[in-house]
Design a protein around this motif. Structure first.
Motif, PDB file in Angstrom:
ATOM      1  N   GLY B 267       0.826  -1.203   0.000  1.00  0.00           N
ATOM      2  CA  GLY B 267       0.000   0.000   0.000  1.00  0.00           C
ATOM      3  C   GLY B 267       0.867   1.263   0.000  1.00  0.00           C
ATOM      4  O   GLY B 267       1.981   1.253   0.531  1.00  0.00           O
ATOM      5  N   THR B 268       0.338   2.353  -0.549  1.00  0.00           N
ATOM      6  CA  THR B 268       1.102   3.598  -0.623  1.00  0.00           C
ATOM      7  C   THR B 268       1.468   4.096   0.776  1.00  0.00           C
ATOM      8  O   THR B 268       2.567   4.564   1.008  1.00  0.00           O
ATOM      9  CB  THR B 268       0.272   4.672  -1.345  1.00  0.00           C
ATOM     10  N   TYR B 269       0.512   3.981   1.698  1.00  0.00           N
ATOM     11  CA  TYR B 269       0.782   4.288   3.098  1.00  0.00           C
ATOM     12  C   TYR B 269       0.519   3.035   3.921  1.00  0.00           C
ATOM     13  O   TYR B 269      -0.536   2.408   3.766  1.00  0.00           O
ATOM     14  CB  TYR B 269      -0.159   5.365   3.648  1.00  0.00           C
ATOM     15  N   VAL B 270       1.463   2.686   4.784  1.00  0.00           N
ATOM     16  CA  VAL B 270       1.197   1.662   5.788  1.00  0.00           C
ATOM     17  C   VAL B 270       1.441   2.307   7.146  1.00  0.00           C
ATOM     18  O   VAL B 270       2.554   2.766   7.425  1.00  0.00           O
ATOM     19  CB  VAL B 270       2.120   0.432   5.610  1.00  0.00           C
ATOM     20  N   SER B 271       0.395   2.400   7.957  1.00  0.00           N
ATOM     21  CA  SER B 271       0.544   2.982   9.291  1.00  0.00           C
ATOM     22  C   SER B 271       0.711   1.863  10.307  1.00  0.00           C
ATOM     23  O   SER B 271      -0.082   0.918  10.321  1.00  0.00           O
ATOM     24  CB  SER B 271      -0.689   3.818   9.650  1.00  0.00           C
ATOM     25  N   LEU B 272       1.738   1.957  11.118  1.00  0.00           N
ATOM     26  CA  LEU B 272       1.962   0.989  12.198  1.00  0.00           C
ATOM     27  C   LEU B 272       1.791   1.733  13.513  1.00  0.00           C
ATOM     28  O   LEU B 272       2.577   2.630  13.839  1.00  0.00           O
ATOM     29  CB  LEU B 272       3.372   0.394  12.095  1.00  0.00           C
ATOM     30  N   ILE B 273       0.728   1.385  14.246  1.00  0.00           N
ATOM     31  CA  ILE B 273       0.364   2.152  15.440  1.00  0.00           C
ATOM     32  C   ILE B 273       0.504   1.263  16.664  1.00  0.00           C
ATOM     33  O   ILE B 273      -0.100   0.184  16.723  1.00  0.00           O
ATOM     34  CB  ILE B 273      -1.090   2.656  15.313  1.00  0.00           C
ATOM     35  N   ARG B 274       1.283   1.701  17.618  1.00  0.00           N
ATOM     36  CA  ARG B 274       1.496   0.879  18.818  1.00  0.00           C
ATOM     37  C   ARG B 274       0.779   1.456  20.030  1.00  0.00           C
ATOM     38  O   ARG B 274       0.563   0.746  21.009  1.00  0.00           O
ATOM     39  CB  ARG B 274       2.978   0.739  19.106  1.00  0.00           C
ATOM     40  N   GLY B 275       0.440   2.745  19.985  1.00  0.00           N
ATOM     41  CA  GLY B 275      -0.227   3.310  21.153  1.00  0.00           C
ATOM     42  C   GLY B 275      -0.304   4.815  21.001  1.00  0.00           C
ATOM     43  O   GLY B 275       0.000   5.357  19.935  1.00  0.00           O
ATOM     44  N   PRO B 276      -0.683   5.509  22.079  1.00  0.00           N
ATOM     45  CA  PRO B 276      -0.825   6.968  22.006  1.00  0.00           C
ATOM     46  C   PRO B 276       0.535   7.676  21.917  1.00  0.00           C
ATOM     47  O   PRO B 276       1.580   7.054  22.049  1.00  0.00           O
ATOM     48  CB  PRO B 276      -1.529   7.316  23.307  1.00  0.00           C
ATOM     49  N   ARG B 277       0.449   8.970  21.716  1.00  0.00           N
ATOM     50  CA  ARG B 277       1.640   9.824  21.648  1.00  0.00           C
ATOM     51  C   ARG B 277       2.495   9.634  22.904  1.00  0.00           C
ATOM     52  O   ARG B 277       1.988   9.683  24.022  1.00  0.00           O
ATOM     53  CB  ARG B 277       1.179  11.289  21.573  1.00  0.00           C
ATOM     54  N   GLY B 278       3.771   9.391  22.715  1.00  0.00           N
ATOM     55  CA  GLY B 278       4.671   9.192  23.852  1.00  0.00           C
ATOM     56  C   GLY B 278       5.242  10.511  24.328  1.00  0.00           C
ATOM     57  O   GLY B 278       5.048  11.559  23.693  1.00  0.00           O
ATOM     58  N   GLU B 279       5.909  10.425  25.461  1.00  0.00           N
ATOM     59  CA  GLU B 279       6.527  11.637  26.009  1.00  0.00           C
ATOM     60  C   GLU B 279       7.586  12.155  25.046  1.00  0.00           C
ATOM     61  O   GLU B 279       8.391  11.379  24.531  1.00  0.00           O
ATOM     62  CB  GLU B 279       7.181  11.322  27.353  1.00  0.00           C
ATOM     63  N   GLY B 280       7.529  13.437  24.772  1.00  0.00           N
ATOM     64  CA  GLY B 280       8.520  14.031  23.875  1.00  0.00           C
ATOM     65  C   GLY B 280       8.165  13.901  22.407  1.00  0.00           C
ATOM     66  O   GLY B 280       8.861  14.443  21.557  1.00  0.00           O
ATOM     67  N   GLU B 281       7.066  13.156  22.103  1.00  0.00           N
ATOM     68  CA  GLU B 281       6.656  13.050  20.700  1.00  0.00           C
ATOM     69  C   GLU B 281       5.757  14.226  20.351  1.00  0.00           C
ATOM     70  O   GLU B 281       4.945  14.666  21.175  1.00  0.00           O
ATOM     71  CB  GLU B 281       5.931  11.724  20.450  1.00  0.00           C
TER      72      GLU B 281
END
Lengths: 237, 464
Positions: B267-281
């Motif tokens: 796919g043109t975009y593949v999103s890999l999501i592990r969880g919410p925004r981390g500290e410093g992100e």
């Protein structure tokens, strides 16, 4: 070579001449052809409609009728596929073994000519004919019959014209054609709309020919539809 | 527009072909293009071995589902996500409702997801006064039209560019001869505002990797990435069969799924999501909720024949090659999933009686089994559900009686040639309606030519 012909119920009533041509062709190739008269239907119409118990009864009958045959040859890829692919699943134990043995001796006509008799060339009787070949789904997918009919037609002198939809289903599907007539007809239309200019359309399956010819007639297409057995006999002329 | 039920398939399919013949043209053209791309793309790899491997991985998953789901939950929680379990659609929607209430959600953007269609998420949210916007271009188009998706991958497959020109003219005042690029730009502008204003993003999930708790999402437009990262809260609905054991498995499935769906290597975009925004992100949602949905899947898993259906990765390859689907597109099926996979999922997820006659809406040509990347034996499973339907008495009484009589005649040598000879007396000219099944034949075709003498008579007379 001893061969038993399984004409099939559709062949008996709607393609009697093609069945007779299959007998003539097999005899011309040196086969001793028998026609066990107790034969009826392979059970496919019932099986495809979900009536497994009924199909099993018909399978059992068919297995008795052809118990002694060295080879069972059918002018139908679909019915041959039924014996070959599904009969063993109906039974257990010794009956299953017998069904498996019958499956191994069951052939669609062109498949038998090429794979068992080793026929390469039947003669040039089809020279100058432009032919479209329809691959019936079950001959193609359940039996793996693809090159056999086409190579025999070509060797017979016919030009097998490329047909974009030659491996797409014609929309017959047994009771499917009567349960969903407009969908089935739309599928036949796709075959007809993509059909190249040819002298004749042929197939190893009478059911497909009946479907396509029936729709072609309704829509005013003039191209004739003939069973493969008859064209292969013509090749020997 | 309310969606038809499976029971309406015969009439709905007939009406589609009769009243909107352009649907057949649009669907046939688009699915043939998809299928051509799939074939070319599979020719570049050792596709048969890939298919074996994908089948085997999925079978491992389905035979270790309990352990893998627990592993995924542990990883997701460790990553900072919240995991919810939903037995039925009601539970899944109730979970969503609690999140919406707790977070005061007013505006939702949605990534394309068949599971949320299955659950009825949009209707649920709209009923609570929440604004929901589909952000996949095809989904956006059908949302504006008020239609359900017609295809798993290409929801607006039944619509032409001209349909879209008219639709956008009505909604946005774009010219009636606008280029597809101009239409897409108009949609992009409208959707950007939706992304920025949304409090909540909803997605499905292509795969959930157990060893890392990673949600994988495949797309071509970038709207999934925005839906899952721009709003404050992300809710992902995940069918429990979507699990893969390891990241290395994911690499294979990302490729086979894209190749099966559109012929793309990935796919043109593949999103890999592990969880919410981390500290410093600097970006990503503050909360990620993963709703693991059963909704009939464990019942299907317990079916010792039909369980193989759960290998499905929703690539749509079986729809693209199906000559039955090509006639009408997905709407007449009256179920979220259409085509061959829909015909075997419907009895499992809706119950067989509610799904009738979808398992019969196939000529059993077998083309679907040739292309399924995870080798689901779709024709065999159609036969399985048909046999179940006969056992349950769901087929017409006349048909049951006729089949029994037919089988009895076929066991009696001689009796059958008598029954077969009835064909000669069918009043074809009057539509063959004397025999109920033959009326359907004559409606669309000329009657078959009955041989002057049946073969068994020719044989007795001698064949020269």
């Amino acid at each position: 070579m001893r061969v038993a012909l399984f004409a099939t119920c559709l062949g008996d009533r709607l393609f009697a001449d093609a069945c007779a041509d299959a007998v003539r062709l097999l005899r011309r190739l040196g086969c001793d052809v028998a026609f066990p008269e107790a034969q009826t239907c392979c059970g496919q119409p019932a099986f495809n409609a979900g009536y497994v118990a009924e199909a099993r009864r018909m399978a059992r009958h068919t297995m008795r009728v052809f118990a002694d045959a060295d080879h069972v040859v059918l002018p139908s890829g679909s019915c041959a596929g039924m014996l070959h692919r599904y009969y063993p699943d109906f039974f257990e134990g010794a009956e299953r073994v017998r069904a498996g043995q019958l499956a191994g001796r069951t052939w669609e006509l062109s498949q038998f000519l090429v794979r068992v008799l080793g026929v390469v060339d039947l003669g040039g009787g089809l020279r100058g004919r432009r032919v479209a070949y329809h691959h019936g789904c079950h001959a193609l997918r359940e039996l793996g019959v693809h090159d056999e009919p086409v190579s025999l037609l070509r060797a017979g002198g016919a030009e097998v014209v490329p047909w974009e939809a030659d491996q797409e289903c014609c929309g017959f599907g047994g009771l499917f054609s009567t349960k969903f007539p407009p969908v089935s007809a739309g599928m036949a239309d796709r075959k007809l709309e993509s059909l190249p200019a040819v002298d004749v359309v042929t197939s190893a399956d009478g059911g497909c020919l009946m479907q396509m010819a029936g729709r072609a007639g309704r829509r005013g297409f003039a191209t004739p539809f003939r069973h493969l057995a008859s064209l292969l006999l013509e090749a020997t002329a | 527009m309310t969606r038809a039920r499976p029971a309406d398939y015969p009439q709905a399919a007939a009406a589609t072909l009769r009243d909107t013949p352009e649907v057949r043209d649009a669907v046939t053209a688009a699915t043939r293009t998809f299928d051509t791309h799939r074939r070319e793309s599979w020719a570049q790899i050792d596709a048969e071995r890939w298919r074996d491997w994908c089948r085997d991985v999925k079978d491992h998953v389905l035979t270790h589902l309990d352990d893998l789901l627990e592993q995924a939950e542990v990883r997701l929680v460790a990553n900072g996500a919240t995991v919810h379990w939903a037995e039925g659609a009601y539970d899944a929607l109730a979970t969503l409702g609690r999140i919406v209430d707790a977070e005061g959600v007013r505006r939702v953007v949605k990534a394309k997801s068949m599971l949320t269609e299955e659950l009825g998420v949009n209707t649920f949210l709209e009923g609570r006064g929440v604004h929901v916007r589909e952000t996949d271009l095809g989904e956006y188009i059908i949302q504006l039209l008020g239609e359900p998706p017609s295809h798993i991958v290409g929801p607006a497959i039944h619509r032409s560019v001209d349909d879209c020109r008219r639709l956008f003219h009505r909604h946005f005042g774009t010219p009636l001869d606008a280029t597809p690029e101009a239409l897409a730009a108009t949609a992009r502008q409208a959707l950007r505002e939706e992304f920025l204003a949304a409090d909540l993003g909803i997605s499905g999930c292509n795969f959930l990797v157990a060893e890392t708790g990673t949600l994988a999402l495949i797309e071509n437009e970038g709207n999934i990435r925005l839906s899952t990262s721009a709003p404050r809260v992300h809710v992902a609905f995940v069918g429990i069969e979507k699990i893969l054991p390891r990241m290395v498995d994911l690499s294979g499935f990302l490729q086979i799924t894209a190749r099966g769906a559109t012929g793309q290597p990935i796919g043109t975009y593949v999103s890999l999501i592990r969880g919410p925004r981390g500290e410093g992100e600097s970006d990503g949602p503050e909360q990620v909720h993963v709703v693991l949905v059963d909704n009939g899947r464990t019942t299907l898993l317990a079916d010792d024949v039909a369980w193989e259906t759960l290998r499905c990765v929703r690539c749509g390859a079986c729809l693209n090659i199906c000559p039955v689907y090509r006639q009408t597109g997905g709407h007449p099926y009256g179920f979220t999933y259409s085509g061959p996979i829909g015909a075997i999922l419907a009895p499992a997820l809706l119950g067989l009686e509610e799904a009738m006659p979808l398992p019969f809406a196939s000529s059993l040509c077998g083309a679907c089994a040739d292309v399924c990347p995870v080798r689901i034996p779709i024709p065999d499973l159609l036969l399985h559900w048909r046999a179940r339907a006969v056992e349950a008495g769901l087929t017409p009484l006349g048909e049951r009686v006729a089949m029994r009589a037919y089988a009895a005649a076929a066991e009696r040598p001689g009796g059958f040639s008598g029954a077969g000879s009835l064909l000669r007396y069918v009043p074809w000219k009057r539509g063959g309606r004397a025999l109920p099944v033959l009326g359907g034949w004559s409606a669309e075709r000329d009657p078959p030519e009955i041989s002057a003498r049946p073969f068994h008579k020719l044989w007795r007379e001698g064949i020269e």
